[in-house]
Design an enzyme around this catalytic site. Structure first.
Site, PDB file in Angstrom:
ATOM      1  NE  ARG A 159     -22.679 -39.430   9.301  1.00 46.49           N
ATOM      2  CZ  ARG A 159     -23.498 -39.208   8.324  1.00 46.49           C
ATOM      3  NH1 ARG A 159     -23.065 -39.153   7.085  1.00 46.49           N
ATOM      4  NH2 ARG A 159     -24.780 -39.040   8.550  1.00 46.49           N
ATOM      5  CG  ASP A 206      -2.585 -54.644  -6.108  1.00 44.73           C
ATOM      6  OD1 ASP A 206      -3.463 -53.786  -5.878  1.00 44.73           O
ATOM      7  OD2 ASP A 206      -2.827 -55.749  -6.611  1.00 44.73           O
ATOM      8  CB  THR A 252       0.275 -54.907 -10.293  1.00 45.22           C
ATOM      9  OG1 THR A 252      -0.655 -54.990  -9.193  1.00 45.22           O
ATOM     10  CG2 THR A 252       1.667 -54.738  -9.744  1.00 45.22           C
TER      11      THR A 252
END
Length: 195
Positions: free
Chosen positions: A50, A15, A13
């Site tokens: 920005r 993640d 994964t």
């Protein structure tokens, strides 16, 4: 495994959210892809002065965001595990940095954390899942796959391969699934000091 099939699991994964292991196959590639994209966004943010929010993947886990925040020197890292929903404080930090002359402000936002701040947003999304795997992902996946075959040849089953403390190890699958993972507090504290 529940059906009686000899099974060895590999942690695959991006993640990095599997508690029994310090490494998951795909994480290194995803975090490097995101890091390179964030470098490019920072260049644009600086030239246009920005604030940029870059959303990275991770579902309910902030590991990609935390690693990218550290690697890219982001001014803010918003993690689902740590985000306090205090938008006013976040906006004040952005405004204060502007007052001090900061030309850009990079916020790395783990998906699932909504800020509501009107700014330039970049969502990297599934771009992090594509591309050629990193060397580390290739080598670790190969070692984990070979270890899975070795375990099966030894007659072992219902195991999960993990990487812990620099070693490849295996756990009982039920034990591994019951483990809980939390964000490394020291890494998180470092990310807060990069402003």
């Amino acid at each position: 495994a529940n059906f009686g099939i000899n099974t060895i699991g590999l942690p695959g994964t991006i993640d990095l959210d599997i508690a029994c292991t310090e490494y998951t196959i795909g994480f290194d590639t995803a975090v490097n892809t995101a890091m390179q994209a964030i470098d490019k966004v920072r260049d644009t943010s600086t030239s246009h002065e920005r604030c940029s929010i870059i959303e990275v993947m991770g579902r309910g886990a902030g590991y990609i965001a935390l690693w990218c925040g550290l690697a890219n020197g982001a001014e803010e890292v918003l993690l689902p595990e740590k985000y306090d929903n205090n938008l006013e404080a976040l906006i004040e930090r952005v405004a204060h940095a502007r007052e001090l002359g900061k030309q850009h402000y990079i916020i790395i936002n783990a998906e699932g954390v909504a800020t509501g701040i009107e700014t330039r947003a970049t969502i990297l999304g599934h771009m992090q899942r594509g591309g050629s795997p990193s060397c580390k992902d290739r080598v670790y996946a190969t070692i984990m796959g070979a270890m899975a075959v070795d375990l099966l040849c030894e007659g072992k089953s219902n195991r999960v391969i993990a990487h812990k403390d620099g070693n490849f190890v295996d756990f009982d699958i039920d034990e591994a699934l019951a483990m809980k993972k939390s964000v490394d507090e020291y890494m998180y504290d470092i990310s807060k000091s990069l402003v």
